[in-house]
Motif scaffolding. Structure first.
Motif, PDB file in Angstrom:
ATOM      1  N   SER A 153      -5.793  -8.657   4.997  1.00 62.44           N
ATOM      2  CA  SER A 153      -6.567  -7.410   4.981  1.00 62.44           C
ATOM      3  C   SER A 153      -5.949  -6.268   5.777  1.00 62.44           C
ATOM      4  O   SER A 153      -6.375  -5.123   5.640  1.00 62.44           O
ATOM      5  N   THR A 194      -4.667  -3.130   3.855  1.00 59.77           N
ATOM      6  CA  THR A 194      -5.774  -2.309   3.346  1.00 59.77           C
ATOM      7  C   THR A 194      -6.354  -1.435   4.447  1.00 59.77           C
ATOM      8  O   THR A 194      -6.613  -0.243   4.235  1.00 59.77           O
ATOM      9  N   LEU A 195      -6.542  -2.010   5.628  1.00 61.86           N
ATOM     10  CA  LEU A 195      -7.071  -1.228   6.755  1.00 61.86           C
ATOM     11  C   LEU A 195      -6.113  -0.098   7.126  1.00 61.86           C
ATOM     12  O   LEU A 195      -6.551   1.005   7.444  1.00 61.86           O
ATOM     13  N   THR A 237      -4.058   1.403   5.070  1.00 56.68           N
ATOM     14  CA  THR A 237      -4.166   2.393   3.991  1.00 56.68           C
ATOM     15  C   THR A 237      -5.361   3.316   4.223  1.00 56.68           C
ATOM     16  O   THR A 237      -5.290   4.517   3.948  1.00 56.68           O
ATOM     17  N   LEU A 238      -6.445   2.773   4.749  1.00 57.28           N
ATOM     18  CA  LEU A 238      -7.651   3.571   4.978  1.00 57.28           C
ATOM     19  C   LEU A 238      -7.468   4.624   6.069  1.00 57.28           C
ATOM     20  O   LEU A 238      -8.275   5.544   6.180  1.00 57.28           O
ATOM     21  N   HIS A 248      -7.423   7.877   4.323  1.00 56.08           N
ATOM     22  CA  HIS A 248      -8.551   8.167   3.438  1.00 56.08           C
ATOM     23  C   HIS A 248      -8.996   9.611   3.610  1.00 56.08           C
ATOM     24  O   HIS A 248      -8.845  10.194   4.683  1.00 56.08           O
ATOM     25  N   SER A 273     -11.486   3.250  10.645  1.00 53.98           N
ATOM     26  CA  SER A 273     -10.308   2.427  10.381  1.00 53.98           C
ATOM     27  C   SER A 273      -9.417   2.379  11.621  1.00 53.98           C
ATOM     28  O   SER A 273      -8.909   1.315  11.986  1.00 53.98           O
ATOM     29  N   GLN A 306       3.811  -2.638   9.369  1.00 54.31           N
ATOM     30  CA  GLN A 306       3.183  -1.822   8.329  1.00 54.31           C
ATOM     31  C   GLN A 306       3.874  -0.461   8.283  1.00 54.31           C
ATOM     32  O   GLN A 306       3.950   0.230   9.298  1.00 54.31           O
TER      33      GLN A 306
END
Length: 125
Positions: free
Chosen positions: A32, A35-36, A38-39, A42, A51, A71
């Motif tokens: 996960s 995804t975090l 990427t947020l 947002h 996030s 990342q």
């Protein structure tokens, strides 16, 4: 819309991670973390701020911190929030950056992007 629940859901996850740091292992193992990260980009500030706070809780765990360190789009959005925003959003990003700086790779990226100066400005404020 779905995005109306993402910000509050991140807040709940952050509270759970704070209460039980072993949950970071589960978040990490389930894949996960990307995804975090990427947020952090947002469009909604609530989602970005929550996030950042959630990532900062994950950064307390060594294994999660190692995954966070690789990342590709982690440091830049946090520096942007810490530098260009105010209030809680700026605070969440600064806390996250400070925790990420415990990892040598993250620290190098923060320095490379002049993030130490941004963090020092936040600390002085």
């Amino acid at each position: 819309p779905l995005f109306d629940v993402v910000g509050p859901a991140l807040k709940v996850l952050t509270v759970l991670l704070h209460a039980d740091p072993t949950l970071a292992t589960t978040v990490c193992e389930r894949g996960s973390i990307p995804t975090l990260v990427t947020l952090l980009r947002h469009e909604a500030e609530l989602v970005r701020g929550n996030s950042a706070l959630c990532v900062s809780e994950l950064a307390r765990d060594e294994r999660s911190l190692a995954v966070l360190a690789v990342q590709p789009q982690l440091i830049e959005p946090l520096l942007d929030l810490a530098h260009h925003k105010t209030g809680q959003l700026q605070r969440n990003a600064a806390i996250c950056l400070a925790r990420l700086a415990k990892n040598a790779h993250c620290l190098a990226k923060i320095r490379e992007q002049h993030g130490m100066q941004i963090l020092m400005q936040y600390v002085k404020a």
